[in-house]
Motif scaffolding. Structure first.
Motif, PDB file in Angstrom:
ATOM      1  N   CYS A 247       0.851  -1.191   0.000  1.00  0.00           N
ATOM      2  CA  CYS A 247       0.000   0.000   0.000  1.00  0.00           C
ATOM      3  C   CYS A 247       0.890   1.246   0.000  1.00  0.00           C
ATOM      4  CB  CYS A 247      -0.914  -0.006   1.226  1.00  0.00           C
ATOM      5  SG  CYS A 247      -1.935   1.477   1.381  1.00  0.00           S
ATOM      6  N   ASP A 248       0.622   2.156  -0.921  1.00  0.00           N
ATOM      7  CA  ASP A 248       1.412   3.383  -1.020  1.00  0.00           C
ATOM      8  C   ASP A 248       1.099   4.368   0.094  1.00  0.00           C
ATOM      9  OD1 ASP A 248       3.194   3.571  -3.534  1.00  0.00           O
ATOM     10  OD2 ASP A 248       1.372   2.590  -4.233  1.00  0.00           O
ATOM     11  N   ASN A 249       0.093   4.082   0.897  1.00  0.00           N
ATOM     12  CA  ASN A 249      -0.248   4.973   1.999  1.00  0.00           C
ATOM     13  C   ASN A 249       0.294   4.440   3.325  1.00  0.00           C
ATOM     14  OD1 ASN A 249      -1.541   7.352   2.984  1.00  0.00           O
ATOM     15  ND2 ASN A 249      -3.203   6.076   3.746  1.00  0.00           N
ATOM     16  N   CYS A 250      -0.105   3.229   3.697  1.00  0.00           N
ATOM     17  CA  CYS A 250       0.275   2.698   5.016  1.00  0.00           C
ATOM     18  C   CYS A 250       1.387   1.663   4.958  1.00  0.00           C
ATOM     19  CB  CYS A 250      -0.949   2.110   5.718  1.00  0.00           C
ATOM     20  SG  CYS A 250      -1.537   0.551   5.005  1.00  0.00           S
TER      21      CYS A 250
ATOM     22  N   HIS B 191       0.435  -9.578   0.716  1.00  0.00           N
ATOM     23  CA  HIS B 191       0.578 -11.007   0.979  1.00  0.00           C
ATOM     24  C   HIS B 191       0.481 -11.331   2.463  1.00  0.00           C
ATOM     25  CE1 HIS B 191       5.005 -10.459   1.665  1.00  0.00           C
ATOM     26  NE2 HIS B 191       4.815 -11.465   2.473  1.00  0.00           N
ATOM     27  N   ASN B 192       0.525 -10.327   3.343  1.00  0.00           N
ATOM     28  CA  ASN B 192       0.325 -10.580   4.765  1.00  0.00           C
ATOM     29  C   ASN B 192      -1.084 -11.075   5.049  1.00  0.00           C
ATOM     30  OD1 ASN B 192       2.881  -9.618   5.113  1.00  0.00           O
ATOM     31  ND2 ASN B 192       2.293  -7.765   6.177  1.00  0.00           N
ATOM     32  N   GLU B 193      -2.039 -10.718   4.176  1.00  0.00           N
ATOM     33  CA  GLU B 193      -3.420 -11.140   4.355  1.00  0.00           C
ATOM     34  C   GLU B 193      -3.664 -12.533   3.784  1.00  0.00           C
ATOM     35  OE1 GLU B 193      -5.680  -8.088   2.432  1.00  0.00           O
ATOM     36  OE2 GLU B 193      -4.922  -6.527   3.765  1.00  0.00           O
ATOM     37  N   HIS B 194      -2.683 -13.115   3.148  1.00  0.00           N
ATOM     38  CA  HIS B 194      -2.797 -14.440   2.531  1.00  0.00           C
ATOM     39  C   HIS B 194      -1.646 -15.302   3.040  1.00  0.00           C
ATOM     40  CE1 HIS B 194      -4.723 -11.500  -0.119  1.00  0.00           C
ATOM     41  NE2 HIS B 194      -5.572 -12.462  -0.394  1.00  0.00           N
TER      42      HIS B 194
ATOM     43  N   GLU C  24      -9.374  -8.389  -6.146  1.00  0.00           N
ATOM     44  CA  GLU C  24     -10.212  -9.216  -5.277  1.00  0.00           C
ATOM     45  C   GLU C  24     -10.154  -8.757  -3.819  1.00  0.00           C
ATOM     46  OE1 GLU C  24      -9.048 -13.263  -5.932  1.00  0.00           O
ATOM     47  OE2 GLU C  24      -9.697 -13.210  -8.029  1.00  0.00           O
ATOM     48  N   ALA C  25      -9.050  -8.147  -3.421  1.00  0.00           N
ATOM     49  CA  ALA C  25      -8.889  -7.688  -2.036  1.00  0.00           C
ATOM     50  C   ALA C  25      -9.463  -6.291  -1.815  1.00  0.00           C
ATOM     51  CB  ALA C  25      -7.409  -7.710  -1.648  1.00  0.00           C
ATOM     52  N   ASN C  26     -10.094  -5.732  -2.847  1.00  0.00           N
ATOM     53  CA  ASN C  26     -10.725  -4.413  -2.760  1.00  0.00           C
ATOM     54  C   ASN C  26      -9.710  -3.289  -2.572  1.00  0.00           C
ATOM     55  OD1 ASN C  26     -13.100  -2.874  -2.952  1.00  0.00           O
ATOM     56  ND2 ASN C  26     -13.197  -2.665  -0.729  1.00  0.00           N
TER      57      ASN C  26
ATOM     58  N   LEU D 221       6.240  -3.269  11.176  1.00  0.00           N
ATOM     59  CA  LEU D 221       6.389  -4.330  12.166  1.00  0.00           C
ATOM     60  C   LEU D 221       5.597  -5.569  11.756  1.00  0.00           C
ATOM     61  CD1 LEU D 221       6.181  -2.316  15.504  1.00  0.00           C
ATOM     62  CD2 LEU D 221       8.175  -3.483  14.557  1.00  0.00           C
ATOM     63  N   LYS D 222       4.375  -5.372  11.251  1.00  0.00           N
ATOM     64  CA  LYS D 222       3.573  -6.506  10.778  1.00  0.00           C
ATOM     65  C   LYS D 222       4.283  -7.221   9.639  1.00  0.00           C
ATOM     66  CE  LYS D 222      -1.081  -4.801  11.763  1.00  0.00           C
ATOM     67  NZ  LYS D 222      -2.348  -4.382  11.113  1.00  0.00           N
ATOM     68  N   ASN D 223       4.812  -6.454   8.682  1.00  0.00           N
ATOM     69  CA  ASN D 223       5.512  -7.059   7.547  1.00  0.00           C
ATOM     70  C   ASN D 223       6.713  -7.863   8.024  1.00  0.00           C
ATOM     71  OD1 ASN D 223       3.683  -5.875   5.787  1.00  0.00           O
ATOM     72  ND2 ASN D 223       5.009  -4.144   5.310  1.00  0.00           N
ATOM     73  N   LEU D 224       7.468  -7.336   8.965  1.00  0.00           N
ATOM     74  CA  LEU D 224       8.627  -8.033   9.509  1.00  0.00           C
ATOM     75  C   LEU D 224       8.189  -9.312  10.210  1.00  0.00           C
ATOM     76  CD1 LEU D 224      11.663  -8.104  10.060  1.00  0.00           C
ATOM     77  CD2 LEU D 224      11.242  -6.743  12.100  1.00  0.00           C
ATOM     78  N   TYR D 225       7.119  -9.237  10.994  1.00  0.00           N
ATOM     79  CA  TYR D 225       6.586 -10.411  11.684  1.00  0.00           C
ATOM     80  C   TYR D 225       6.217 -11.504  10.680  1.00  0.00           C
ATOM     81  CZ  TYR D 225       3.303 -13.470  14.053  1.00  0.00           C
ATOM     82  OH  TYR D 225       2.663 -14.564  14.531  1.00  0.00           O
ATOM     83  N   TYR D 226       5.468 -11.144   9.629  1.00  0.00           N
ATOM     84  CA  TYR D 226       5.066 -12.133   8.631  1.00  0.00           C
ATOM     85  C   TYR D 226       6.267 -12.722   7.908  1.00  0.00           C
ATOM     86  CZ  TYR D 226       0.150 -11.062   9.254  1.00  0.00           C
ATOM     87  OH  TYR D 226      -1.098 -10.908   9.774  1.00  0.00           O
TER      88      TYR D 226
END
Length: 90
Positions: A12-15, A20-23, A40-42, A80-85
């Protein structure tokens, strides 16, 4: 054998959340498929910019607006979420 291959994802260019963290996938080998996943992910696409469904909305006149509040906080949290995944999906 260890072989290098190209892998695609959308950020996401904003946040800066990684789609792929959602999959349960670390990335996609086909660029066209990533575009399908984005739709598909809106996610909203504006040229080469991509926005997750948490970062855009329609106003009262059906214009698409990009959220800007808490953007810096969201970026830090999503890094942090991306690093965790990345660490848990090795």
């Amino acid at each position: 054998m260890i072989k290098e291959f190209i892998c695609y994802s959308a950020i996401c260019d904003n946040c800066e959340i990684d789609i792929h963290n959602e999959h349960d996938v670390g990335g996609y080998g086909d660029l066209g498929y990533v575009k399908e996943v984005i739709n598909e992910a809106n996610w909203y696409t504006d040229g080469d910019k991509h926005y997750c469904d948490d970062c855009w909305y329609y106003d009262d006149e059906d214009n698409i607006l990009i959220k800007t509040e808490n953007s810096e906080f969201s970026k830090k949290l999503n890094k942090l979420k991306n690093l965790y995944y990345e660490q848990t999906n090795k």
